[in-house]
Design a protein around this motif. Structure first.
Motif, PDB file in Angstrom:
ATOM      1  N   ASN A 133      -4.385 -13.310   7.768  1.00 59.22           N
ATOM      2  CA  ASN A 133      -4.699 -13.004   6.378  1.00 59.22           C
ATOM      3  C   ASN A 133      -3.950 -11.789   5.856  1.00 59.22           C
TER       4      ASN A 133
ATOM      5  N   THR B 169      -3.749 -18.865   0.717  1.00 59.98           N
ATOM      6  CA  THR B 169      -4.677 -17.882   1.288  1.00 59.98           C
ATOM      7  C   THR B 169      -4.082 -17.132   2.457  1.00 59.98           C
TER       8      THR B 169
ATOM      9  N   SER C 278      -6.254  -1.275  -2.567  1.00 57.95           N
ATOM     10  CA  SER C 278      -5.529  -1.937  -1.479  1.00 57.95           C
ATOM     11  C   SER C 278      -6.473  -2.794  -0.639  1.00 57.95           C
TER      12      SER C 278
ATOM     13  N   PHE D 244      -1.808  -9.357   3.939  1.00 54.11           N
ATOM     14  CA  PHE D 244      -1.312  -9.474   2.567  1.00 54.11           C
ATOM     15  C   PHE D 244       0.162  -9.112   2.467  1.00 54.11           C
TER      16      PHE D 244
ATOM     17  N   THR E  17       0.837  -1.205   0.000  1.00 55.47           N
ATOM     18  CA  THR E  17       0.000   0.000   0.000  1.00 55.47           C
ATOM     19  C   THR E  17       0.867   1.249   0.000  1.00 55.47           C
TER      20      THR E  17
ATOM     21  N   LYS F 109      -8.106  -3.396   6.533  1.00 58.26           N
ATOM     22  CA  LYS F 109      -8.618  -2.516   5.489  1.00 58.26           C
ATOM     23  C   LYS F 109      -8.606  -1.062   5.959  1.00 58.26           C
TER      24      LYS F 109
ATOM     25  N   LEU G  51      -9.050  -4.356  -1.600  1.00 54.92           N
ATOM     26  CA  LEU G  51      -9.451  -5.566  -2.314  1.00 54.92           C
ATOM     27  C   LEU G  51      -8.515  -6.734  -2.024  1.00 54.92           C
ATOM     28  N   THR G  52      -7.281  -6.448  -1.667  1.00 55.42           N
ATOM     29  CA  THR G  52      -6.297  -7.509  -1.418  1.00 55.42           C
ATOM     30  C   THR G  52      -6.329  -7.999   0.021  1.00 55.42           C
ATOM     31  N   LYS G  53      -7.125  -7.367   0.859  1.00 56.43           N
ATOM     32  CA  LYS G  53      -7.139  -7.704   2.286  1.00 56.43           C
ATOM     33  C   LYS G  53      -8.510  -8.225   2.680  1.00 56.43           C
ATOM     34  N   LYS G  54      -8.511  -9.324   3.423  1.00 58.96           N
ATOM     35  CA  LYS G  54      -9.771  -9.937   3.838  1.00 58.96           C
ATOM     36  C   LYS G  54     -10.173  -9.545   5.253  1.00 58.96           C
TER      37      LYS G  54
END
Length: 551
Positions: A464, A509, A367, A466, A112, A377, A369-372
């Motif tokens: 999770n 994942t 950015s 990234f 990011t 976020k 979108l890549t983090k769950k």
């Protein structure tokens, strides 16, 4: 003979008068620095003020007094020198930021940060360039061509990392601090590439070849600057580990750390690299390896010495900028066209606002979108704070403008003076107005300290993530130590145990903990035995001389 003696006496008398004037100026400046520190301490609990704004206001006030005393001839004790800024004042500030930065937070958000620092700066540069070209063409046809010869947009496209240090607190808002300050470090390299590109390429007829050249130049500059900083940090760690400085004197340990860090910055400048990137990563590596190799006395000394040098340099810069902002010479040149000067300044400020919004919100969306995990976020309130905190343009912008538009701090050309006065106006307005509102905005939009602590703790243990925290750190608020059997050991500061991914699906994942695990194994097996680091036992007089690494 008598004439010769008389001339020599007059020369010596002039030199003596000049020396006395310098001594008086230095005394006044040091007195003002002391006043800034005292007043800043008294206003520490104020929700609006910070050290930089206090120093800037005192500097402007002092400039007004000097201007009145000198009869309108001068407003400063010393002429603004970009060499003084870039060679002596900026290195300790950026190095200390790298030395103290929370490395897990920084590297977890590294992608990011790269998005904001590289892609974001490019977007900002394009918007400001087009906006300024259009606006200056309407105002003055001569200034329209001037903007291509001296790209003012490269100055204002980048976030001022020095201002970020003043308005965001690493402990209270670690995510925002790592993003905005990290962006400021990375976009230094981007700005260097853009500035060279504007001078060497015809960007009005850009094509695929030029675009690839720009990308290649950025990658080269970023990698070489980073590698130079890492090498300097590792070399200092190796020297201190092998030569046992601490058994005789802690002074030598402290001195070699300071000089090696400064040498890395100057080497970067010598080879036309990004000194900011180099000294920042040198600080990160030194905090991970070198700092753990020195004696306990040296650890305390270095930590406070670096922080003190950085603090004094920051105050010095803003005080200096405040006094020089009222330099009557440059304002006289543009005094015949105040409307044009105001229009250029207002346009610049508006373009900075628009350009920053144009990349912060879209890139934050990408950015996210890549983090769950929701904790990783960047929510809308945080995006607003990131947008706002990066609007300030300070001493870095001033120094770059002086470097491009003046000679030895002076200019008599109308176009040059217009750019300098516009820069001064934007710097003063953005630092004071945006700086005053940043703290209240953060407190209004961000959670309480208790909630933040909970967020940081949860975020550190989220599998999770990234971004890979490449460097583990003993100075972070939450430490995660991986054991040799593939499990996560209990964090020494109260963390929970987290299982390592054990299948291909989990590997795809949940890559962060796995990659971090291999990094830690590599660090423990190869790096720490050679360069020391956390767990290394430094030499202590009266103890066994054998040094070891305890993993």
């Amino acid at each position: 003979m008598g004439f010769f003696s008389g001339s020599m006496f007059e020369t010596m008398n002039m030199l003596s008068t000049s020396d006395h004037t310098s001594v008086v100026s230095i005394n006044l400046f040091v007195t003002l620095l002391c006043a800034c520190i005292v007043i800043g301490h008294l206003l520490e609990e104020n929700r609006w003020m910070n050290e930089s704004i206090t120093a800037l206001i005192i500097g402007v006030g002092t400039g007004v007094v000097i201007l009145l005393i000198s009869g309108g001839k001068s407003s400063h004790l010393m002429v603004f020198s970009e060499d003084l800024f870039f060679i002596y004042l900026l290195p300790p500030i950026i190095f200390n930021a790298g030395f103290q930065v929370k490395k897990k937070q920084f590297f977890r958000n590294f992608m990011t940060i790269m998005l904001f620092g590289a892609v974001g700066t490019l977007i900002s540069f394009i918007i400001i360039s087009l906006g300024m070209a259009f606006s200056l063409a309407l105002v003055s046809s001569s200034l329209f061509y001037f903007i291509y010869e001296y790209p003012l947009s490269t100055i204002f496209a980048a976030t001022d990392s020095v201002c970020t240090l003043q308005v965001l607190n690493q402990d209270e808002t670690p995510l925002l601090y790592s993003l905005v300050f990290g962006e400021g470090v990375v976009n230094d390299a981007t700005s260097v590439v853009l500035f060279n590109a504007v001078q060497n390429f015809d960007l009005s007829h850009i094509n695929t070849t030029i675009a690839f050249q720009l990308v290649g130049n950025f990658i080269y500059l970023f990698i070489t600057s980073t590698v130079l900083g890492v090498v300097a940090g590792l070399l200092s760690a190796y020297i201190i580990k092998k030569l046992y400085f601490g058994r005789h004197s802690t002074d030598r340990e402290v001195a070699i750390m300071m000089l090696m860090a400064y040498l890395s910055y100057m080497l970067a400048e010598l080879f036309y690299l990004s000194g900011i990137l180099t000294v920042f990563f040198c600080g990160i590596v030194m905090s991970h390896y070198t700092w753990h190799n020195v004696t306990e006395n040296s650890r305390v000394t270095t930590k406070h010495t670096f922080a003190t040098l950085s603090f004094v340099a920051e105050i010095f810069i803003f005080l200096y900028v405040g006094m020089d902002a009222l330099d009557i010479e440059k304002w006289k040149v543009v005094s015949d066209s105040p409307k044009t000067s105001i229009s250029v300044s207002a346009t610049l400020l508006g373009l900075v606002l628009v350009a920053r919004a144009a990349f912060v919100f879209p890139l934050s969306f990408l950015s996210n979108l890549t983090k769950k995990s929701p904790y990783e976020k960047i929510d809308f309130k945080q995006q607003i704070t990131i947008w706002w905190a990066g609007l300030m343009r300070g001493a870095v912008s001033m120094a770059l403008a002086y470097n491009q538009f003046t000679r030895a701090g002076h200019t008599q050309e109308r176009g040059n003076a217009m750019m300098i006065t516009s820069t001064i106006t934007v710097v003063l307005f953005s630092t004071v107005v945006f700086g005053l509102l940043t703290k209240p905005l953060v407190r209004f939009l961000m959670p309480s300290s208790k909630q933040l602590t909970s967020m940081i703790s949860s975020e550190s243990l989220t599998p999770n993530s990234f971004i890979v925290p490449l460097l583990g750190e003993g100075q972070d608020s939450v430490a995660e130590l991986f054991t040799g059997n593939g499990q996560v050991s209990e964090a020494p500061e109260g963390g929970r145990n987290v299982a390592r991914p054990s299948s291909l699906r989990m590997l795809l994942t949940k890559p962060t903990r796995t990659v971090h695990y291999y990094w830690r194994k590599f660090d423990d097996a190869f790096m720490r035995p050679v360069f020391g680091g956390r767990g290394f036992v430094p030499y202590v007089p009266g103890s066994p001389t054998e040094r070891n690494v305890d993993n």
